[in-house]
Scaffold this motif. Structure first.
Motif, short mmCIF file in Angstrom:
data_model
loop_
_atom_site.label_atom_id
_atom_site.label_comp_id
_atom_site.label_asym_id
_atom_site.label_seq_id
_atom_site.Cartn_x
_atom_site.Cartn_y
_atom_site.Cartn_z
N VAL A 2 1.29 -1.70 -0.12
CA VAL A 2 -0.28 0.14 0.51
C VAL A 2 1.16 1.31 -0.08
O VAL A 2 1.14 2.18 -0.85
CB VAL A 2 -1.31 -0.41 1.32
CG1 VAL A 2 -0.45 0.06 2.40
CG2 VAL A 2 -2.07 1.15 0.80
N GLN A 4 3.99 1.61 -1.99
CA GLN A 4 4.35 2.51 -2.94
C GLN A 4 3.20 2.81 -3.25
O GLN A 4 3.53 3.51 -4.39
CB GLN A 4 4.80 1.28 -3.28
CG GLN A 4 5.76 0.87 -4.60
CD GLN A 4 6.33 1.82 -5.21
OE1 GLN A 4 7.26 1.69 -3.60
NE2 GLN A 4 7.02 2.74 -5.71
N ARG A 5 2.00 1.74 -3.51
CA ARG A 5 0.75 2.81 -4.20
C ARG A 5 0.51 4.20 -3.69
O ARG A 5 -0.03 4.65 -4.66
CB ARG A 5 -0.24 1.63 -3.60
CG ARG A 5 -0.25 0.71 -4.32
CD ARG A 5 -1.29 -0.70 -4.79
NE ARG A 5 -2.89 -0.20 -4.50
CZ ARG A 5 -3.53 -0.25 -3.53
NH1 ARG A 5 -3.05 -1.33 -2.91
NH2 ARG A 5 -4.84 0.05 -2.80
N GLU A 8 3.24 5.61 -5.90
CA GLU A 8 2.83 6.33 -7.18
C GLU A 8 1.47 7.53 -7.24
O GLU A 8 1.44 7.93 -8.20
CB GLU A 8 2.50 4.77 -7.66
CG GLU A 8 3.70 4.27 -7.47
CD GLU A 8 3.53 2.63 -7.77
OE1 GLU A 8 1.78 2.19 -8.16
OE2 GLU A 8 4.46 2.08 -8.17
N ALA A 9 0.51 7.07 -6.43
CA ALA A 9 -1.26 7.96 -6.63
C ALA A 9 -0.78 9.62 -6.09
O ALA A 9 -1.07 10.66 -6.73
CB ALA A 9 -1.86 7.19 -5.92
N ASP A 51 -7.68 9.79 -3.13
CA ASP A 51 -7.84 8.76 -3.60
C ASP A 51 -8.79 7.53 -2.92
O ASP A 51 -8.07 7.96 -1.89
CB ASP A 51 -6.91 8.27 -3.78
CG ASP A 51 -7.69 6.92 -4.93
OD1 ASP A 51 -8.29 6.27 -4.61
OD2 ASP A 51 -6.31 6.20 -6.41
N LEU A 54 -8.36 4.28 -2.08
CA LEU A 54 -6.93 4.52 -1.65
C LEU A 54 -7.25 4.83 0.32
O LEU A 54 -6.68 3.68 1.39
CB LEU A 54 -5.70 4.78 -2.01
CG LEU A 54 -4.49 4.90 -1.89
CD1 LEU A 54 -3.95 3.26 -1.72
CD2 LEU A 54 -3.21 6.10 -2.39
N GLU A 57 -9.14 1.95 1.79
CA GLU A 57 -8.26 0.82 1.96
C GLU A 57 -7.94 1.03 3.22
O GLU A 57 -7.36 -0.21 4.23
CB GLU A 57 -7.59 0.66 0.67
CG GLU A 57 -6.43 -0.72 1.31
CD GLU A 57 -5.44 -1.51 -0.30
OE1 GLU A 57 -5.23 -1.83 -0.09
OE2 GLU A 57 -6.25 -1.01 -1.02
#
Length: 108
Positions: A2, A4-5, A8-9, A51, A54, A57
């Motif tokens: 998560v 890393q995501r 990236e986001a 987001d 995200l 989550e």
């Protein structure tokens, strides 16, 4: 993973891109920083972009963590704020907990 995501986001978040530009130009206070991986941090905490998926989550993971199942507003906020930051985080946590059926049933 998560984290890393999130990194990236951040590239697609308008506010965080402005913060990055201000960091590069040296026009922002010392609470903001940029790490080697290119991630933006506020007071050392990873900034979560706007987001909804995200953020939900992250909230779900924190709410159903192995050792603190359904922790409630305060505990969940304390746990999340150690690593993450976003504008309106406390409000989002309160809303998430308020929408949890199990928490509402157990509430005294």
């Amino acid at each position: 993973m998560v984290i890393q995501r999130i990194v990236e986001a951040q590239v697609h978040d308008e506010f965080l891109e402005k913060v990055k530009a201000q960091l590069v130009a040296g026009e922002i206070d010392e609470n903001w920083s940029m790490y080697e991986d290119g991630s933006v941090r506020f007071k050392g905490r990873l900034c979560v972009p706007k987001d909804v998926k995200l953020r939900n989550e992250l909230l779900a993971d924190a709410h159903r963590a192995k050792y603190t199942i359904h922790p409630g507003n305060t505990k969940m906020y304390q746990d999340l704020k150690r690593q993450f930051w976003w504008s309106g985080m406390k409000r989002d946590i309160a809303q998430f907990v308020a929408n949890c059926q199990i928490c509402q049933q157990v509430k005294a």
